[in-house]
Design a protein around this motif. Structure first.
Motif, PDB file in Angstrom:
ATOM      1  N   HIS A   1      66.345   2.494 -99.724  1.00  0.00           N
ATOM      2  CA  HIS A   1      65.282   3.469 -99.418  1.00  0.00           C
ATOM      3  C   HIS A   1      64.214   3.166-100.739  1.00  0.00           C
ATOM      4  O   HIS A   1      63.122   3.843-100.704  1.00  0.00           O
ATOM      5  CB  HIS A   1      65.574   4.919 -99.270  1.00  0.00           C
ATOM      6  CG  HIS A   1      66.655   5.089 -98.257  1.00  0.00           C
ATOM      7  ND1 HIS A   1      66.294   5.073 -96.762  1.00  0.00           N
ATOM      8  CD2 HIS A   1      67.766   5.474 -98.231  1.00  0.00           C
ATOM      9  CE1 HIS A   1      67.501   5.237 -96.411  1.00  0.00           C
ATOM     10  NE2 HIS A   1      68.363   5.743 -97.045  1.00  0.00           N
ATOM     11  N   VAL A   2      64.194   1.909-101.097  1.00  0.00           N
ATOM     12  CA  VAL A   2      63.200   1.728-102.169  1.00  0.00           C
ATOM     13  C   VAL A   2      63.099   0.085-102.195  1.00  0.00           C
ATOM     14  O   VAL A   2      64.129  -0.647-101.874  1.00  0.00           O
ATOM     15  CB  VAL A   2      63.529   2.482-103.506  1.00  0.00           C
ATOM     16  CG1 VAL A   2      64.515   1.723-104.090  1.00  0.00           C
ATOM     17  CG2 VAL A   2      62.181   2.330-104.369  1.00  0.00           C
ATOM     18  N   THR A   3      61.888  -0.703-102.406  1.00  0.00           N
ATOM     19  CA  THR A   3      61.832  -1.999-102.673  1.00  0.00           C
ATOM     20  C   THR A   3      60.745  -1.994-103.630  1.00  0.00           C
ATOM     21  O   THR A   3      59.984  -1.273-104.009  1.00  0.00           O
ATOM     22  CB  THR A   3      61.497  -2.629-101.266  1.00  0.00           C
ATOM     23  OG1 THR A   3      61.623  -4.019-101.481  1.00  0.00           O
ATOM     24  CG2 THR A   3      60.159  -2.205-100.582  1.00  0.00           C
ATOM     25  N   TYR A   4      60.527  -3.497-104.156  1.00  0.00           N
ATOM     26  CA  TYR A   4      59.593  -3.711-104.799  1.00  0.00           C
ATOM     27  C   TYR A   4      58.621  -4.787-104.348  1.00  0.00           C
ATOM     28  O   TYR A   4      58.854  -5.327-103.404  1.00  0.00           O
ATOM     29  CB  TYR A   4      60.053  -4.353-106.189  1.00  0.00           C
ATOM     30  CG  TYR A   4      60.915  -5.539-106.067  1.00  0.00           C
ATOM     31  CD1 TYR A   4      60.241  -6.954-106.387  1.00  0.00           C
ATOM     32  CD2 TYR A   4      62.085  -5.582-106.031  1.00  0.00           C
ATOM     33  CE1 TYR A   4      60.918  -7.802-106.061  1.00  0.00           C
ATOM     34  CE2 TYR A   4      63.066  -6.588-105.729  1.00  0.00           C
ATOM     35  CZ  TYR A   4      62.310  -7.898-105.958  1.00  0.00           C
ATOM     36  OH  TYR A   4      62.902  -8.985-105.768  1.00  0.00           O
TER      37      TYR A   4
ATOM     38  N   PRO B   1      59.666  -8.889-101.314  1.00  0.00           N
ATOM     39  CA  PRO B   1      60.593 -10.464-101.390  1.00  0.00           C
ATOM     40  C   PRO B   1      61.515 -10.529-100.101  1.00  0.00           C
ATOM     41  O   PRO B   1      61.329  -9.709 -99.224  1.00  0.00           O
ATOM     42  CB  PRO B   1      61.451 -10.051-102.637  1.00  0.00           C
ATOM     43  CG  PRO B   1      61.474  -8.547-102.724  1.00  0.00           C
ATOM     44  CD  PRO B   1      60.127  -8.119-101.983  1.00  0.00           C
ATOM     45  N   ARG B   2      62.185 -11.561 -99.863  1.00  0.00           N
ATOM     46  CA  ARG B   2      62.920 -11.595 -98.802  1.00  0.00           C
ATOM     47  C   ARG B   2      64.058 -10.611 -98.543  1.00  0.00           C
ATOM     48  O   ARG B   2      64.300 -10.355 -97.617  1.00  0.00           O
ATOM     49  CB  ARG B   2      63.729 -13.219 -98.981  1.00  0.00           C
ATOM     50  CG  ARG B   2      62.707 -14.330 -98.749  1.00  0.00           C
ATOM     51  CD  ARG B   2      63.374 -15.549 -98.938  1.00  0.00           C
ATOM     52  NE  ARG B   2      62.584 -16.757 -99.007  1.00  0.00           N
ATOM     53  CZ  ARG B   2      62.509 -17.822 -98.511  1.00  0.00           C
ATOM     54  NH1 ARG B   2      63.887 -18.244 -98.073  1.00  0.00           N
ATOM     55  NH2 ARG B   2      61.895 -18.547 -98.492  1.00  0.00           N
ATOM     56  N   ALA B   3      64.539 -10.181 -99.602  1.00  0.00           N
ATOM     57  CA  ALA B   3      65.518  -9.081 -99.690  1.00  0.00           C
ATOM     58  C   ALA B   3      65.115  -7.711 -99.719  1.00  0.00           C
ATOM     59  O   ALA B   3      65.730  -6.731 -99.832  1.00  0.00           O
ATOM     60  CB  ALA B   3      66.468  -9.125-100.650  1.00  0.00           C
TER      61      ALA B   3
END
Length: 140
Positions: A128-131, A117-119
């Motif tokens: 240190h993690v995203t979806y 996503p944008r963020a």
């Protein structure tokens, strides 16, 4: 003296890595597929955005029927009946749905994107993690 005769392969005339992968998977975008039967339509799902997280597969259902996995760079094309339909995709964390109506003889093209996503970059930097979110959009 022995001379080896090397067999020519489809890769001998291909220098681009992406083009070589498409030849390996036998994906032919330059050849038009067969026309749909009378009173039917075609549906093509593609996943080739430059912003896509290419390693993760996306599961596809059309009208509740499983079409399998949609991998990056490998389009799925099938004949469908004319009328209203619904596509659902799932990347094992998020879902997206797209409802559309297919006319007889129409070739419906839908693009799927599985990316941050944008963020996402901010989350990656701080936590240190995203979806990965999955998104469907109909191509004109």
């Amino acid at each position: 003296m022995w001379v080896l005769a090397l067999e020519r392969t489809p890769f001998d005339r291909v220098q681009d890595r992406t083009a070589a992968a498409r030849v390996w998977r036998d994906v032919r975008d330059d050849v038009a597929g067969p026309a749909p039967s009378p009173g039917r339509a075609q549906l093509t799902l593609t996943r080739d955005s430059s912003h896509d997280f290419r390693d993760r597969q996306v599961y596809v259902w059309v009208d509740g029927e499983s079409w399998g996995k949609l991998k990056y760079g490998v389009p799925l094309t099938q004949e469908i009946s004319a009328g209203p339909h619904q596509i659902r995709v799932n990347n094992t964390l998020f879902n997206d749905r797209l409802a559309f109506t297919a006319s007889p003889g129409e070739h419906v093209k839908v693009r799927c994107t599985n990316g941050m996503p944008r963020a996402g970059w901010l989350m990656l930097l701080l936590l240190h993690v995203t979806y990965l979110s999955v998104r469907l959009e109909r191509e004109p």
